[in-house]
Design a protein around this motif. Sequence first.
Motif, PDB file in Angstrom:
ATOM      1  N   PRO A 156      -5.688  -1.058   4.868  1.00 29.72           N
ATOM      2  CA  PRO A 156      -4.676  -1.268   5.905  1.00 29.72           C
ATOM      3  C   PRO A 156      -3.263  -1.021   5.388  1.00 29.72           C
ATOM      4  N   SER A 157      -2.351  -0.843   6.329  1.00 30.13           N
ATOM      5  CA  SER A 157      -0.933  -0.607   6.032  1.00 30.13           C
ATOM      6  C   SER A 157      -0.092  -1.737   6.602  1.00 30.13           C
ATOM      7  N   LEU A 158       1.106  -1.869   6.076  1.00 35.29           N
ATOM      8  CA  LEU A 158       2.084  -2.806   6.622  1.00 35.29           C
ATOM      9  C   LEU A 158       3.410  -2.061   6.774  1.00 35.29           C
ATOM     10  N   THR A 159       4.011  -2.156   7.948  1.00 33.99           N
ATOM     11  CA  THR A 159       5.276  -1.477   8.197  1.00 33.99           C
ATOM     12  C   THR A 159       6.428  -2.366   7.740  1.00 33.99           C
ATOM     13  N   PRO A 160       7.290  -1.861   6.844  1.00 36.25           N
ATOM     14  CA  PRO A 160       8.421  -2.675   6.363  1.00 36.25           C
ATOM     15  C   PRO A 160       9.385  -2.989   7.505  1.00 36.25           C
ATOM     16  N   THR A 161      10.145  -4.052   7.313  1.00 36.17           N
ATOM     17  CA  THR A 161      11.223  -4.356   8.260  1.00 36.17           C
ATOM     18  C   THR A 161      12.557  -3.784   7.778  1.00 36.17           C
ATOM     19  N   ILE A 193      11.024 -13.834   7.180  1.00 33.23           N
ATOM     20  CA  ILE A 193      10.392 -13.044   6.116  1.00 33.23           C
ATOM     21  C   ILE A 193      10.741 -11.594   6.397  1.00 33.23           C
ATOM     22  N   VAL A 194      11.318 -10.922   5.413  1.00 30.61           N
ATOM     23  CA  VAL A 194      11.558  -9.486   5.559  1.00 30.61           C
ATOM     24  C   VAL A 194      10.687  -8.749   4.543  1.00 30.61           C
ATOM     25  N   TYR A 195      10.154  -7.611   4.982  1.00 29.72           N
ATOM     26  CA  TYR A 195       9.296  -6.776   4.135  1.00 29.72           C
ATOM     27  C   TYR A 195      10.097  -5.528   3.791  1.00 29.72           C
ATOM     28  N   ILE A 196      10.305  -5.304   2.503  1.00 27.22           N
ATOM     29  CA  ILE A 196      11.302  -4.333   2.054  1.00 27.22           C
ATOM     30  C   ILE A 196      10.623  -3.253   1.220  1.00 27.22           C
TER      31      ILE A 196
END
Lengths: 252, 252
Positions: free
Chosen positions: B92-97, B64-67
């Motif tokens: 909350p935050s999510l850091t992309p890959t 899974i990649v977060y873009i």
Amino acid sequence: MGGFLQFIWPIVSLLSIPLISAVLSNTPVPRTYGIVLFRMFDMLDVYGPSEILQFIGGSYPTNIVYIAETLEPVTTRPVMAAMNPLNSSVYPSLTPTHVFETAPDLDVLIVPGGPGWRNPTSLNATMAYIRETTPKVRQVLTICTGSALAARAGILNGKRATANKFSWPTTVAANPNTTWVPSARWVEDYSSSPPIWSSSGVTAGIDMMLHWVEKTYSAENATNIARFIEHVRITDPSIDPFARNETVAEQA
Amino acid sequence: MGGFLQFIWPIVSLLSIPLISAVLSNTPVPRTYGIVLFRMFDMLDVYGPSEILQFIGGSYPTNIVYIAETLEPVTTRPVMAAMNPLNSSVYPSLTPTHVFETAPDLDVLIVPGGPGWRNPTSLNATMAYIRETTPKVRQVLTICTGSALAARAGILNGKRATANKFSWPTTVAANPNTTWVPSARWVEDYSSSPPIWSSSGVTAGIDMMLHWVEKTYSAENATNIARFIEHVRITDPSIDPFARNETVAEQA
């Protein structure tokens, strides 16, 4: 930004309606929720309650703090290669807002589950935090195998609780000092202060959290949030589609 | 670490069972899923599919990649103070890959929703990525108002889709070139390549994703995952407890 407001306003106004009843109420609602993070936490155990509290934060001043041993991002990735035999990359991280030593006073402590609860070597600081924080909060909520971790920390000794039914055998075997309820969407134990509520697996935490919102804020809030996230609620804690009926028989 | 393996093994073995059928199958399953992130995404729209794919990753090599536009953490916090009138900290935050320019080739593109889809000024790069990536993938899955964003990006022109029913009026008004289905847990449009599936609000994405798992991997996988996360599935896409029946009447 007029166009932006025009699009956004329906949501702002949804969240503003219950504010009136909060202001009129004499009972102060919780302000600070703390969620404990540890390696291999279950992401929906954390984000189910977080999403629901995010809506609450539009109507009541609310903080969610994410608390872990260090401020490094906490990953859901397994510790052992054997648990990821195909070397998949399917493990997001969440960066804590506080470490155990600097966490603010909490009104409500939330303990998520996830396979990491079983880690035999690295949870001492986490369990110490849970043990020391529990007497100082108004309520503890555990999700899924979060109750197994809470039991390992000692706060469920002599109490009734439930947990993820798929992980039931290991949860029960590892924590014999808790009265495990094998058929319950969630369990509310009021036998001592603070009360401890425990949910069954993962999405059962959403049902328990909506019930928490109903009891703590209002039924309208719970209904509105469920409607917005289109969650088909189980509102009766005794209805458990994933119950361990064979275990019921054993204990009967 | 013997104790750790002893605790973990039940989950490893759950996930290893379907591996056999994957190896025996002639149809290659997807390997890389990409989830688009933008400010004010809905966290469960992202983590519902992610959790389900995390289980899949135990049985099939899966990424899974977060873009996103940059590698900065993407926050769910509103852009405008008016959308957070009580200054709550519940975001909350999510850091992309990956950023859009460096994202790998995807098999499946997932577009989550969230109030940020309405942002009139900051989504150009996001929409360009969705538009340019769609022809190169095998499938697009949109969750909640992710279909509204996908429609803004132009990939739902002339197609059938559904979306969050609470946000229905703004979704439909903003995207008149899509045939919006007001009563559907999810919609599967195969009228052109790639097929585009769209779900109703938030937790409807979990039902659609489990259906995706059933069709793409196996019914056993979907059943096992639903059982593990204790999600009471809606398996018939025409069953929509949150349908906009008044809109059905309008369009009839």
